[in-house]
Design a protein around this motif. Structure first.
Motif, PDB file in Angstrom:
ATOM      1  N   THR A 252       0.809  -1.183  -0.065  1.00 46.60           N
ATOM      2  CA  THR A 252      -0.088   0.107   0.139  1.00 46.60           C
ATOM      3  C   THR A 252       0.731   1.185  -0.085  1.00 46.60           C
ATOM      4  O   THR A 252       2.079   1.318   0.432  1.00 46.60           O
ATOM      5  CB  THR A 252      -1.046  -0.175   1.334  1.00 46.60           C
ATOM      6  OG1 THR A 252      -1.882   0.997   1.054  1.00 46.60           O
ATOM      7  CG2 THR A 252      -0.056   0.196   2.614  1.00 46.60           C
TER       8      THR A 252
ATOM      9  N   TYR B 144      -6.542   5.714   0.552  1.00 46.92           N
ATOM     10  CA  TYR B 144      -5.189   4.620   0.086  1.00 46.92           C
ATOM     11  C   TYR B 144      -5.515   4.092  -1.125  1.00 46.92           C
ATOM     12  O   TYR B 144      -6.419   3.882  -1.598  1.00 46.92           O
ATOM     13  CB  TYR B 144      -4.919   3.562   1.282  1.00 46.92           C
ATOM     14  CG  TYR B 144      -6.023   2.830   1.547  1.00 46.92           C
ATOM     15  CD1 TYR B 144      -5.806   1.627   0.666  1.00 46.92           C
ATOM     16  CD2 TYR B 144      -7.161   2.969   2.221  1.00 46.92           C
ATOM     17  CE1 TYR B 144      -6.705   0.696   0.860  1.00 46.92           C
ATOM     18  CE2 TYR B 144      -8.077   1.958   2.251  1.00 46.92           C
ATOM     19  CZ  TYR B 144      -8.169   0.999   1.760  1.00 46.92           C
ATOM     20  OH  TYR B 144      -8.971   0.071   1.842  1.00 46.92           O
TER      21      TYR B 144
ATOM     22  N   VAL C 105      -3.852   0.340  -2.867  1.00 50.53           N
ATOM     23  CA  VAL C 105      -3.316  -0.817  -2.393  1.00 50.53           C
ATOM     24  C   VAL C 105      -3.071  -2.105  -3.746  1.00 50.53           C
ATOM     25  O   VAL C 105      -4.137  -1.864  -4.577  1.00 50.53           O
ATOM     26  CB  VAL C 105      -4.308  -1.804  -1.419  1.00 50.53           C
ATOM     27  CG1 VAL C 105      -5.651  -1.938  -2.026  1.00 50.53           C
ATOM     28  CG2 VAL C 105      -3.763  -2.974  -0.817  1.00 50.53           C
TER      29      VAL C 105
END
Length: 133
Positions: free
Chosen positions: A77, A125, A127
């Motif tokens: 990530t 985020y 990932v």
């Protein structure tokens, strides 16, 4: 009167229906960045499942995956405040390296906030989940 065998069979059927419903909801959630859990699948010609601009609005987000036995899973990530764990079928911390799949089964990868500061309400985020043969 029901036999123990019939009760066990009904219980197994109920659990299978529950799993199917959970996976259906996760499959729909995969189309949205701010809904968890998500059922994810890799494309035929790619080892990497890329999820960009995901939004964690709760304490964690789970990703459901059905890899084959013998494959390996790695997860990265762009946010160093996230802890990445395999929580089903066993516990594995991806900070310790890749996970080698032992059997075809539902695998649940959990991303959770592990930072030192207050977690933003909607943490964004990227990932990448890599599944290799």
């Amino acid at each position: 009167m029901d036999s123990a065998k019939e009760r066990l069979e009904r219980q197994k059927n109920a659990e299978a229906v529950k799993e199917n419903v959970e996976n259906y909801h996760a499959q729909l959630a995969a189309e949205r960045s701010n809904v968890c859990p998500k059922l994810i699948q890799r494309e035929v010609d790619s080892d990497v499942i890329e999820r960009s601009q995901e939004v964690m609005s709760g304490d964690y987000c789970d990703y459901f995956l059905y890899p084959n036995a013998g494959q390996s899973i790695s997860v990265t990530t762009d946010n160093s405040d996230l802890k990445i764990l395999l929580v089903v079928p066993t516990m594995h911390d991806f900070a310790n390296g890749d996970y080698k799949v032992k059997s075809y089964d539902k695998h649940v990868i959990r991303l959770s906030y592990n930072g030192f500061t207050y977690r933003p309400e909607n943490l964004t985020y990227d990932v990448d989940i890599t599944v290799k043969d």
